[in-house]
Structures are given as structure tokens and as C-alpha cells.
Scaffold this active site. Structure first.
Site, PDB file in Angstrom:
ATOM      1  N   GLU A  79      43.322  55.023  40.979  1.00  0.00           N
ATOM      2  CA  GLU A  79      42.942  55.751  39.783  1.00  0.00           C
ATOM      3  C   GLU A  79      41.522  55.421  39.343  1.00  0.00           C
ATOM      4  O   GLU A  79      41.058  54.293  39.496  1.00  0.00           O
ATOM      5  CB  GLU A  79      43.933  55.438  38.655  1.00  0.00           C
ATOM      6  CG  GLU A  79      45.295  56.039  38.968  1.00  0.00           C
ATOM      7  CD  GLU A  79      46.394  55.650  38.004  1.00  0.00           C
ATOM      8  OE1 GLU A  79      47.275  56.476  37.786  1.00  0.00           O
ATOM      9  OE2 GLU A  79      46.384  54.529  37.478  1.00  0.00           O
TER      10      GLU A  79
ATOM     11  N   CYS B  62      48.721  38.961  38.938  1.00  0.00           N
ATOM     12  CA  CYS B  62      48.737  38.442  37.575  1.00  0.00           C
ATOM     13  C   CYS B  62      50.012  38.935  36.888  1.00  0.00           C
ATOM     14  O   CYS B  62      50.437  40.081  37.089  1.00  0.00           O
ATOM     15  CB  CYS B  62      47.497  38.887  36.805  1.00  0.00           C
ATOM     16  SG  CYS B  62      45.987  38.257  37.561  1.00  0.00           S
TER      17      CYS B  62
ATOM     18  N   CYS C   1      50.130  42.399  34.783  1.00  0.00           N
ATOM     19  CA  CYS C   1      49.332  43.530  35.256  1.00  0.00           C
ATOM     20  C   CYS C   1      50.159  44.476  36.125  1.00  0.00           C
ATOM     21  O   CYS C   1      50.765  44.053  37.113  1.00  0.00           O
ATOM     22  CB  CYS C   1      48.130  43.011  36.051  1.00  0.00           C
ATOM     23  SG  CYS C   1      47.166  44.326  36.828  1.00  0.00           S
TER      24      CYS C   1
ATOM     25  N   CYS D   2      46.736  45.282  44.324  1.00  0.00           N
ATOM     26  CA  CYS D   2      46.033  44.006  44.185  1.00  0.00           C
ATOM     27  C   CYS D   2      46.968  42.898  44.614  1.00  0.00           C
ATOM     28  O   CYS D   2      48.150  42.915  44.275  1.00  0.00           O
ATOM     29  CB  CYS D   2      45.595  43.777  42.738  1.00  0.00           C
ATOM     30  SG  CYS D   2      44.627  42.252  42.528  1.00  0.00           S
TER      31      CYS D   2
ATOM     32  N   CYS E 113      35.739  53.798  34.661  1.00  0.00           N
ATOM     33  CA  CYS E 113      36.440  52.599  35.116  1.00  0.00           C
ATOM     34  C   CYS E 113      36.856  52.853  36.561  1.00  0.00           C
ATOM     35  O   CYS E 113      37.601  53.785  36.856  1.00  0.00           O
ATOM     36  CB  CYS E 113      37.650  52.361  34.207  1.00  0.00           C
ATOM     37  SG  CYS E 113      38.615  50.917  34.653  1.00  0.00           S
TER      38      CYS E 113
ATOM     39  N   CYS F  92      43.936  49.717  30.044  1.00  0.00           N
ATOM     40  CA  CYS F  92      43.796  48.509  30.872  1.00  0.00           C
ATOM     41  C   CYS F  92      45.144  48.032  31.372  1.00  0.00           C
ATOM     42  O   CYS F  92      46.076  47.896  30.584  1.00  0.00           O
ATOM     43  CB  CYS F  92      43.240  47.349  30.062  1.00  0.00           C
ATOM     44  SG  CYS F  92      41.666  47.632  29.361  1.00  0.00           S
TER      45      CYS F  92
HETATM   46  N1  SAH Z   1      40.988  42.441  38.918  1.00  0.00           N
HETATM   47  C1  SAH Z   1      39.989  42.404  37.906  1.00  0.00           C
HETATM   48  C2  SAH Z   1      39.644  43.761  37.349  1.00  0.00           C
HETATM   49  C3  SAH Z   1      40.776  44.711  37.055  1.00  0.00           C
HETATM   50  S1  SAH Z   1      41.800  44.411  35.696  1.00  0.00           S
HETATM   51  C4  SAH Z   1      40.368  41.450  36.809  1.00  0.00           C
HETATM   52  O1  SAH Z   1      41.505  41.024  36.782  1.00  0.00           O
HETATM   53  O2  SAH Z   1      39.496  41.120  36.019  1.00  0.00           O
HETATM   54  C5  SAH Z   1      40.791  44.770  34.250  1.00  0.00           C
HETATM   55  C6  SAH Z   1      41.239  43.982  33.003  1.00  0.00           C
HETATM   56  O3  SAH Z   1      42.504  44.451  32.503  1.00  0.00           O
HETATM   57  C7  SAH Z   1      41.426  42.506  33.291  1.00  0.00           C
HETATM   58  O4  SAH Z   1      40.882  41.717  32.269  1.00  0.00           O
HETATM   59  C8  SAH Z   1      42.925  42.383  33.309  1.00  0.00           C
HETATM   60  O5  SAH Z   1      43.342  41.078  33.087  1.00  0.00           O
HETATM   61  C9  SAH Z   1      43.322  43.328  32.210  1.00  0.00           C
HETATM   62  N2  SAH Z   1      44.733  43.700  32.239  1.00  0.00           N
HETATM   63  C10 SAH Z   1      45.581  43.682  33.294  1.00  0.00           C
HETATM   64  N3  SAH Z   1      46.807  44.109  32.924  1.00  0.00           N
HETATM   65  C11 SAH Z   1      46.746  44.368  31.594  1.00  0.00           C
HETATM   66  C12 SAH Z   1      47.692  44.892  30.650  1.00  0.00           C
HETATM   67  N4  SAH Z   1      48.928  45.187  31.010  1.00  0.00           N
HETATM   68  N5  SAH Z   1      47.276  45.057  29.382  1.00  0.00           N
HETATM   69  C13 SAH Z   1      46.002  44.792  29.029  1.00  0.00           C
HETATM   70  N6  SAH Z   1      45.062  44.331  29.879  1.00  0.00           N
HETATM   71  C14 SAH Z   1      45.431  44.125  31.155  1.00  0.00           C
HETATM   72 FE1  SF4 Z   2      44.648  42.045  40.259  1.00  0.00          FE
HETATM   73 FE2  SF4 Z   2      45.630  42.965  37.972  1.00  0.00          FE
HETATM   74 FE3  SF4 Z   2      45.159  40.337  38.280  1.00  0.00          FE
HETATM   75 FE4  SF4 Z   2      43.082  42.042  38.061  1.00  0.00          FE
HETATM   76  S1  SF4 Z   2      44.622  41.611  36.482  1.00  0.00           S
HETATM   77  S2  SF4 Z   2      43.327  40.352  39.570  1.00  0.00           S
HETATM   78  S3  SF4 Z   2      43.952  43.852  39.128  1.00  0.00           S
HETATM   79  S4  SF4 Z   2      46.668  41.556  39.430  1.00  0.00           S
END
Ligand code: SAH
Ligand code: SF4
Length: 370
Positions: free
Chosen positions: A90, A114, A117, A110, A103, A344
Site C-alpha cells: 500500500e 513488532c 503492527c 515485514c 507514505c 499508521c
Molecule cells: N518499519 C518502520 C517503518 C514502518 S512503520 C518502522 O517501524 O519504523 C511506521 C510507524 O508506524 C512506526 O513508528 C510504527 O511503529 C508505527 N506503527 C506500527 N503499527 C502501528 C499501529 N498499529 N498504530 C500506530 N502506529 C503504528
Molecule cells: Fe516492521 Fe511494523 Fe515493526 Fe515497522 S512497526 S519494523 S513495519 S513490524
């Protein structure tokens, strides 16, 4: 067959040198592809006719296949782009009064997993190619122009997208080479010509790659922190077990020696009862003492099956106040496009063909007890 969206200025120069052509051909073609946004070599009217006739057998301009195109009530727009084998990523357009932000995704899925996420929960399929990364910006500008987007800078002849954030699906520093080549295209005056301050890369903290980015192509940096100590961050951002906070913050300071801004933006997702207590804010204020930074609090965006909930608004505001009182510039991110799952962490794309297990082993690390 070369896809011109795959090449930065060096790549284009090498391509034309290989054909025995002068270097200025590379700049000409770059402007046709990235500024006039053509998808047809035949349209490049200032190329010598012989070259224009010869090129289509060797090169193409192949943008992404759009699976769906959704607009939210607040003007946010999300494109789902096919990346083959049943997978899709996306790209999200976020309009604001003074800028148009895209974005951009860097991987299909990924591997870093995390806890909060949605992309991480989908698993990992593969790295995007440079063409697939650049193609998101190329396509967004084309689609917005075709749709008659209104913005003062567009009326002045500039492209609709003025800012890029590498905050879509995937960990950009885990796809280092393709991401850096794409960043170079974003910055190139003969391509998109964005300043390094208008391109932000967000990482969960791959320390060696952060050092390499500093040397290869320093752009504005955002780091996903999410916790004020290693015990909690190990749980929320598993890559922390490999690159703990002390190493990550030292790398941030090294990065700042070359960064286009004199601060790092730390992102901090607000998870109800998990990392949002007053004691966490105080711990954070001490932790970040020696790093020039700003903080961006992100209200957690829920997705199906998640164990987390967003912190109540008053707690987010109290957390912000504690950090402001400690002297940190701290903002609360406005959630955009949540009615189309474009906020996000909600980008799930479509990952059917996972290779997550193998990828996770690649990143697995000994814990302190081992
Ligand atoms: N992988 C990179 C970039 C993609 S995620 C990273 O982790 O930084 C972009 C941002 O969205 C990151 O700060 C991530 O931690 C945040 N994010 C991920 N899942 C989220 C969620 N469910 N709600 C709000 N922010 C989230
Ligand atoms: Fe990967 Fe999501 Fe963690 Fe960013 S926040 S490193 S996209 S798992």
C-alpha cells in the site's frame, strides 16, 4: 528489458553509456520519466529519432499494477499495488494545506514482527525492487494530476507530492540497497528534486544499516522507539534484543552528524496500560537526555485480532505534558484515513505467500541469558 523506474542517475548514465550515448541523454530521459511522468518512450520528443526508435526494444517505463484506489473522508487516499504472487503493498497520500505527503512501502510484509503492527502480523514476503518503490511516487503524482488535484504548488507547476515518508509497509533499512537507490531518485534534481528534509525514513532501529545510511544518503530520520527501557522494548520491538537502546541512541547521535535536520524524531505508539504511564514518560525524559530530538506520540491504530488498545485521550495528553515539561518538543500525531485502514500500522496490503519463518530466523538473536 530495463525498467527506467529502477535506475537512479548513475544507473541511467551507465545504461546510456552502454549504448554509446552521451550522458545528457540520461538526464533528458530522467526528466521525461519522473517530471513529465510519461509511460511511453515514443513521447520523448526531444530524443534523437534513431534513439527513440531503438529504445523500446531495450527499456520500458513500467509502473505499478493498481489493485484498488480508495479515498477517505478526510482526503487521504490509498492505493493497493500488486507485487506479484498474490501479494500487494500500500501507498498512502496524505493531503495537508501546505504539503502533499506520500507514505511509501519498502517491503511486501515485514519480518521484524513488532507486537502492535498489522504489517508485522501479516508476515514477510520479499523486498520491493527500486522500481516498485519509486513507482509508488511516480504513480501517485500521475493519479493525483489526472484526478485534478488542487493545491497552490500544483498550480505553480510543481508535483502534487512534496514530501515522502518511508513509513508504509516494511522496514526500509532491511531493504537497504533498493531503498537507497530509490531515495536518490527522490532527491535527484532531474527526477523528483525533493530536499533531504522533505524525505523521512522511519526505522525500528537496525543499527549497522543506520550507520550505512548516514554515509550513503542521509535523509530526515524517524526512529520507532515505543518504550523507555530495554525490557519493555524487547517485547514490543523484538529487534531491540539485537540492537538495544544504548546502541540505538548512540547510532542516532552518529547519524545527526550528517542529517539534514539537527534532531531525530522518535515515534512512540500509545498503548493502553502498556507504555503510557507517567513513570514511562519520566524514564523516557531521562533516556533521551543526550540525543537532540523531537517526540511524536502516535495513538495506537487497532486492527483485527490485536491484543492492544489505544490509550485514552487524557492519558496521551498527560504523557505529552510530562515530556513538554521536561523540555522535549512533543506532538501527538493526527490520525488520518482511519476509515479506509490507511492509518499508521494498519497497512496490511495482502501477503499470501509468506516466508516469515525463514526471515525471522535470519534476524533471531541470542538473548542475554544465552
Ligand atoms: N518499519 C518502520 C517503518 C514502518 S512503520 C518502522 O517501524 O519504523 C511506521 C510507524 O508506524 C512506526 O513508528 C510504527 O511503529 C508505527 N506503527 C506500527 N503499527 C502501528 C499501529 N498499529 N498504530 C500506530 N502506529 C503504528
Ligand atoms: Fe516492521 Fe511494523 Fe515493526 Fe515497522 S512497526 S519494523 S513495519 S513490524
Amino acid at each position: 528489458m530495463t525498467n527506467f523506474l529502477d535506475l537512479d542517475s548513475d544507473g541511467l548514465a551507465a545504461f546510456f553509456a552502454g549504448l554509446g550515448e552521451k550522458p545528457f541523454r540520461a538526464r533528458q530521459v530522467s526528466r521525461w520519466v519522473h517530471q513529465r511522468l510519461v509511460d511511453d518512450i515514443g513521447a520523448m520528443s526531444d530524443l534523437a529519432k534513431a534513439l527513440r526508435d531503438r529504445l523500446p526494444a531495450l527499456a520500458t517505463i513500467r509502473g505499478p499494477q493498481v489493485v484498488s484506489d480508495t479515498a477517505a473522508a478526510d482526503g487521504t487516499r490509498k492505493w493497493l499495488l500488486d507485487v506479484g504472487a498474490g501479494n500487494a503493498v500500500e501507498a498512502v497520500y496524505i493531503p495537508e494545506d501546505d504539503r502533499g505527503t506520500l507514505c511509501v512501502s519498502s517491503q511486501a510484509g515485514c519480518a521484524l514482527d513488532c507486537a502492535f503492527c498489522s504489517t508485522g502480523k501479516q508476515g514477510f514476503n520479499r523486498n520491493l525492487t527500486t522500481a516498485e518503490i519509486v513507482g509508488q511516487l511516480w504513480h501517485a503524482n500521475r493519479a493525483l494530476l489526472a484526478g485534478g488535484v488542487t493545491a497552490s504548488w500544483v498550480e505553480q507547476g510543481r508535483a502534487p507530492i512534496t514530501n515522502v515518508v518511508m513509513m508504509g509497509m516494511g522496514e526500509p533499512l532491511a531493504n537497504f540497497d533498493n531503498v537507497v537507490t530509490a531515495l536518490k531518485v527522490f532527491l535527484d534534481d532531474n527526477a523528483y528534486g525533493l530536499s533531504r528534509r522533505r524525505v523521512t525514513l522511519s526505522t525500528s532501529g537496525l543499527v549497522p544499516a543506520l550507520d550505512r545510511l548516514r554515509d550513503a544518503c542521509p535523509v530526515a530520520l524517524a526512529v520507532s522507539l515505543h518504550a523507555p527501557n530495554d525490557a519493555l522494548r524487547d517485547r514490543l520491538v523484538p529487534i531491540n534484543r539485537k540492537y538495544p537502546l544504548a546502541e540505538l541512541l548512540a547510532a542516532c547521535n552518529r547519524y545527526l552528524e550528517r542529517a539534514p535536520r539537527d534532531f531525530v524524531t522518535f515515534e512512540y505508539v500509545m498503548l493502553d496500560g502498556v507504555n503510557d504511564q507517567h513513570a514511562h514518560a519520566r524514564e523516557l525524559a531521562v533516556l533521551l537526555r543526550d540525543v537532540p530530538c523531537k517526540l511524536n506520540l502516535i495513538p495506537f491504530n487497532p486492527f483485527p485480532g490485536t491484543e492492544f488498545a489505544v490509550s485514552p485521550r487524557p492519558r496521551i495528553v498527560a504523557f505529552q505534558k510530562a515530556l513538554l515539561d521536561a523540555g522535549y518538543v512533543t506532538t501527538i500525531r493526527k490520525t488520518r484515513g482511519d476509515d479506509i485502514d490507511a492509518a499508521c500500522g494498519q497497512l496490511a496490503g495482502r501477503i499470501r505467500d509468506r516466508t516469515k519463518r525463514r526471515a525471522i530466523r535470519l534476524h533471531s538473536v541470542p538473548t542475554a541469558s544465552q
